[in-house]
Design a protein around this motif. Structure first.
Motif, short mmCIF file in Angstrom:
data_model
loop_
_atom_site.label_atom_id
_atom_site.label_comp_id
_atom_site.label_asym_id
_atom_site.label_seq_id
_atom_site.Cartn_x
_atom_site.Cartn_y
_atom_site.Cartn_z
N PRO A 18 0.81 -1.22 0.00
CA PRO A 18 0.00 0.00 0.00
C PRO A 18 0.85 1.27 0.00
N ARG A 19 2.01 1.22 0.58
CA ARG A 19 2.96 2.34 0.53
C ARG A 19 4.37 1.77 0.59
N SER A 20 5.35 2.55 0.22
CA SER A 20 6.73 2.07 0.24
C SER A 20 7.18 1.79 1.67
N LEU A 21 8.11 0.85 1.79
CA LEU A 21 8.58 0.41 3.10
C LEU A 21 10.10 0.30 3.06
N ILE A 22 10.76 0.97 3.98
CA ILE A 22 12.21 0.84 4.13
C ILE A 22 12.46 -0.02 5.35
N LEU A 23 13.21 -1.09 5.18
CA LEU A 23 13.44 -2.06 6.26
C LEU A 23 14.91 -2.03 6.69
N HIS B 97 20.14 9.34 5.30
CA HIS B 97 19.50 8.74 4.13
C HIS B 97 17.98 8.71 4.28
N ILE B 98 17.50 8.26 5.46
CA ILE B 98 16.06 8.12 5.67
C ILE B 98 15.38 9.49 5.69
N ARG B 99 16.04 10.48 6.24
CA ARG B 99 15.45 11.82 6.33
C ARG B 99 15.03 12.34 4.95
N LYS B 100 15.77 11.98 3.90
CA LYS B 100 15.49 12.47 2.56
C LYS B 100 14.14 11.99 2.02
N PHE B 101 13.63 10.90 2.60
CA PHE B 101 12.38 10.32 2.10
C PHE B 101 11.14 10.93 2.76
N ASN B 102 11.35 11.81 3.76
CA ASN B 102 10.23 12.42 4.47
C ASN B 102 9.22 11.35 4.91
N PRO B 103 9.62 10.42 5.79
CA PRO B 103 8.79 9.24 6.10
C PRO B 103 7.46 9.59 6.76
N PHE B 104 6.49 8.75 6.50
CA PHE B 104 5.18 8.81 7.17
C PHE B 104 5.36 8.53 8.66
N GLY B 105 6.23 7.58 8.99
CA GLY B 105 6.48 7.22 10.38
C GLY B 105 7.63 6.24 10.47
N ALA B 106 8.21 6.14 11.66
CA ALA B 106 9.30 5.20 11.92
C ALA B 106 8.89 4.28 13.05
N ILE B 107 9.09 2.97 12.86
CA ILE B 107 8.65 1.96 13.82
C ILE B 107 9.83 1.06 14.15
N ASP B 108 10.23 1.04 15.40
CA ASP B 108 11.35 0.22 15.87
C ASP B 108 10.78 -0.85 16.79
N ILE B 109 10.98 -2.13 16.46
CA ILE B 109 10.28 -3.22 17.16
C ILE B 109 11.24 -3.96 18.08
N HIS B 110 10.83 -4.10 19.36
CA HIS B 110 11.66 -4.72 20.39
C HIS B 110 10.85 -5.73 21.20
N ASN B 111 11.57 -6.45 22.08
CA ASN B 111 10.96 -7.33 23.08
C ASN B 111 11.46 -6.95 24.46
N GLN C 128 17.14 4.95 18.31
CA GLN C 128 16.71 5.28 16.96
C GLN C 128 15.47 6.15 16.93
N SER C 129 14.50 5.84 17.78
CA SER C 129 13.24 6.58 17.74
C SER C 129 13.45 8.06 18.07
N HIS C 130 14.42 8.36 18.91
CA HIS C 130 14.70 9.77 19.23
C HIS C 130 15.31 10.47 18.02
N ALA C 131 16.25 9.79 17.34
CA ALA C 131 16.89 10.39 16.16
C ALA C 131 15.88 10.61 15.04
N PHE C 132 15.06 9.59 14.75
CA PHE C 132 14.10 9.71 13.66
C PHE C 132 12.94 10.63 14.03
#
Length: 321
Positions: A29-34, A79-93, A132-136
């Motif tokens: 549905p939208r682009s995804l950077i992994l 690099h990621i900043r250039k894409f103007n992301p919809f959101g950033a999601i960092d997954i942990h346990n 990462q979440s603070h930087a993004f």
């Protein structure tokens, strides 16, 4: 991003399953950077390998010496900043039994909307630096997802469903979530056991308390995100050290007397407290903490500008190697 910590695998399982589902044949549905993080540590099922830094402490804004890892994270951020992301999601346990929750570094509507789409329980934190979440979060809504124990499949299930949901989102509302849809907390203290004091976990029926030892309930981690009322008996202690448990504020102040008192060999709460990240792991307890203590933040107060400045508050996760 997944596998920033090699033994936190729910995000990896979720993204593998998502991309091997109908999206093998259908357009996303939208682009995804992994970003797949510490692959070497994941191969050994550890947080990070000896000689490696914690990857989720190496992003822009981190303190201390800069390494090749920091340079890599800075390049990825740019690099990621250039894409103007919809959101950033960092997954942990987590290391202990916790409900699934989201964490944010900024109190602003779109980040809280992104977080509350995962869980109505959201934790605000500002420390440690270099996550990462603070930087993004400087250029897009950014969240950290805490998906319970890696060994439990519901974490990957929940993360996968959330990613699917976000992929189909048209926009993030510019208003704070409704108060009934969000329970927002801030960490205000870290609870540690005095390094000089031995500790053990024991069943309720075992009434004997060894001299000089803190005895904690065997199922203490079941208390995560459950409020302790005033007078709650957290532990038994029959020893000479005045403060075997220490509640340390995130500005360095000692809050033990504010939070706890000793009475008849028991450590009791002096005020209602909400614990997070309670763990039974001796390594995590000795090298990090027993848990964090939280207080609730009011969305209505935030909306009306009644809370002008939020204090520093630490990341709600315990170290686990």
């Amino acid at each position: 991003s997944v596998l920033q910590h090699g033994n936190e695998t729910s995000g990896w399982e979720a993204i593998r399953r998502l991309l091997s589902s109908r999206y093998q044949h259908e357009r996303l549905p939208r682009s995804l950077i992994l970003f797949i993080g510490n692959v070497q540590a994941a191969a050994e099922n550890v947080r990070y390998l000896p000689g490696q830094p914690d990857l989720n402490r190496c992003w822009p804004g981190s303190l201390g010496a800069q390494t090749v890892w920091h340079n890599l994270c800075a390049a990825i951020t740019s690099h990621i900043r250039k894409f103007n992301p919809f959101g950033a999601i960092d997954i942990h346990n987590n290391t202990g039994k916790n409900p699934h929750y989201a964490a944010v570094n900024r109190i602003e509507p779109r980040s809280l909307q992104l977080a509350s789409a995962f869980s109505r329980t959201v934790v605000y934190f500002t420390e440690p630096r270099g996550v990462q979440s603070h930087a993004f979060g400087q250029f897009c809504p950014a969240v950290t997802l805490e998906c319970g124990l890696s060994s439990q499949s519901d974490g990957a299930d929940h993360a996968m469903a959330y990613l699917e949901h976000v992929l189909h989102m048209d926009y993030l509302p510019a208003q704070f979530p409704n108060p009934e849809d969000l329970e927002l907390y801030q960490m205000f203290a870290t609870l540690i056991i005095d390094p000089q004091v031995p500790f053990q976990f024991k069943q309720d029926e075992d009434k004997n308390t060894p001299s000089g030892m803190i005895c904690l309930p065997a199922e203490l981690d079941h208390h995560n995100f459950r409020e302790w009322p005033r007078g709650f008996a957290l532990a038994q202690y029959d020893g000479d050290i005045a403060y075997p448990l220490l509640a340390l504020g995130h500005s360095g102040e000692n809050l033990t007397n504010v939070c706890f008192e000793m009475e008849n060999g028991q450590i009791l709460t002096k005020r209602p407290l909400m614990p997070a990240m309670l763990t039974l792991d001796p390594f995590a307890i000795k090298n990090d903490c027993l848990c964090y203590l939280m207080e609730r933040l009011s969305i209505k107060a935030l909306e009306h500008g009644l809370i002008h400045e939020l204090g520093h508050t630490e990341l709600p996760e315990a170290i686990d190697q």
